[in-house]
Design a protein around this motif. Sequence first.
Motif, mmCIF file in Angstrom:
data_model
loop_
_atom_site.group_PDB
_atom_site.id
_atom_site.type_symbol
_atom_site.label_atom_id
_atom_site.label_comp_id
_atom_site.label_asym_id
_atom_site.label_seq_id
_atom_site.Cartn_x
_atom_site.Cartn_y
_atom_site.Cartn_z
ATOM 1 N N ARG A 128 -6.504 24.198 -0.726
ATOM 2 C CA ARG A 128 -5.994 25.571 -0.823
ATOM 3 C C ARG A 128 -5.421 25.849 -2.206
ATOM 4 N NH1 ARG A 128 -4.787 24.448 4.609
ATOM 5 N NH2 ARG A 128 -2.725 23.594 4.152
ATOM 6 N N ARG A 129 -4.711 24.867 -2.772
ATOM 7 C CA ARG A 129 -4.163 25.054 -4.113
ATOM 8 C C ARG A 129 -5.287 25.264 -5.129
ATOM 9 N NH1 ARG A 129 0.072 22.613 -6.887
ATOM 10 N NH2 ARG A 129 1.314 22.936 -4.994
ATOM 11 N N GLU A 139 -4.021 20.993 1.933
ATOM 12 C CA GLU A 139 -3.140 21.684 1.003
ATOM 13 C C GLU A 139 -3.702 21.632 -0.415
ATOM 14 O OE1 GLU A 139 0.736 19.995 1.332
ATOM 15 O OE2 GLU A 139 0.949 20.503 3.457
ATOM 16 N N ASP A 171 -12.107 37.287 1.591
ATOM 17 C CA ASP A 171 -11.733 35.897 1.347
ATOM 18 C C ASP A 171 -10.256 35.791 0.986
ATOM 19 O OD1 ASP A 171 -12.439 33.020 0.742
ATOM 20 O OD2 ASP A 171 -11.726 33.648 -1.218
ATOM 21 N N GLN A 172 -9.784 36.695 0.145
ATOM 22 C CA GLN A 172 -8.370 36.665 -0.229
ATOM 23 C C GLN A 172 -7.472 36.983 0.960
ATOM 24 O OE1 GLN A 172 -6.613 37.409 -3.729
ATOM 25 N NE2 GLN A 172 -8.417 37.778 -4.998
ATOM 26 N N ARG A 175 -6.822 34.147 3.144
ATOM 27 C CA ARG A 175 -5.877 33.164 2.596
ATOM 28 C C ARG A 175 -4.450 33.704 2.575
ATOM 29 N NH1 ARG A 175 -7.013 32.166 -2.650
ATOM 30 N NH2 ARG A 175 -8.927 33.304 -2.973
ATOM 31 N N ALA A 194 -8.332 26.299 -4.526
ATOM 32 C CA ALA A 194 -9.011 27.569 -4.268
ATOM 33 C C ALA A 194 -8.278 28.716 -4.956
ATOM 34 C CB ALA A 194 -9.110 27.817 -2.764
ATOM 35 N N ASP A 195 -6.958 28.644 -4.974
ATOM 36 C CA ASP A 195 -6.171 29.678 -5.644
ATOM 37 C C ASP A 195 -6.386 29.661 -7.157
ATOM 38 O OD1 ASP A 195 -5.105 30.552 -3.260
ATOM 39 O OD2 ASP A 195 -3.272 29.355 -3.419
#
Length: 286
Positions: A154-155, A151, A250-251, A254, A157-158
Amino acid sequence: MTSSAGTAAGVLVLAGTPIGRVEDAPPRLARELAEADVIAAEDTRRLKRLTTDLGIEPTGRVLSYFEGNEEARTPYLVELLEAGNRVVLVTDAGMPSVSDPGYRLVAAAVEADIEITSVPGPSAVLTALAVSGLPVDRFCFEGFLPRKAGERSRRLADLADEQRTMVFFEAPHRTEAALAAMADAFGADRSAALCRELTKTHEEVVRDGLGALAAWAADGVRGEVTIVVSGAPEAGPVDDPATLVAWVADQEARGVSRKDAIADVARRAGVPKREVYDLVHKKGAV
């Protein structure tokens, strides 16, 4: 539309408390605590130490108000406010509701049209930002990162393309892992500052790239930690078709919709949305 003046007889006071030295307490804090009808405190024992250090003895009721009882106690505090009480809310350090209890009560007080004011006080977010040496004209506060590695990744990466300076809180025992994850997401050379024990006796600010900071933290970090990370550099126009298509893919991987992904990639690349749209759909047709 609501007004901060409100119409209720009671008043909710959000009171900032020192993040380190008690002498940093705003002068009005002592008076508000001494005269409050009710004090809602994240930790009543720490409140006792604070009032002792300030040389005051509160005359009002003292109630605990922390993460574990925040939801259940909020309606009762609103009742007290509606009955005309002056309720002072304090957390362990800094401003209430900033990664601390308070937001739920503020929202409920707004809904009840209760007057809300504050005693401005020290803030670890702004203090760290000011001493970091990183750009302060635009910034965002991201609070604590998720504890689970997946998690957290992922955060981050955003946030990889976030151009504003970013401020994070972190627990000392997770600081090394957080910095390593930031280095993976943002690049090991991304400039950052680790601020430890701000305003306290052992205050320390270490400035370096994220990779170097992660290595520095490997020996262990103690105390309250705030991490400030510079934003992503503004990219010039990108016209490589394969890169644009890969960014969209890639987006989408996600969970971002294709429409939103195309719009975001076009903005980042500095090219028309139609150009990205045509490239993505042309590749899909091959």
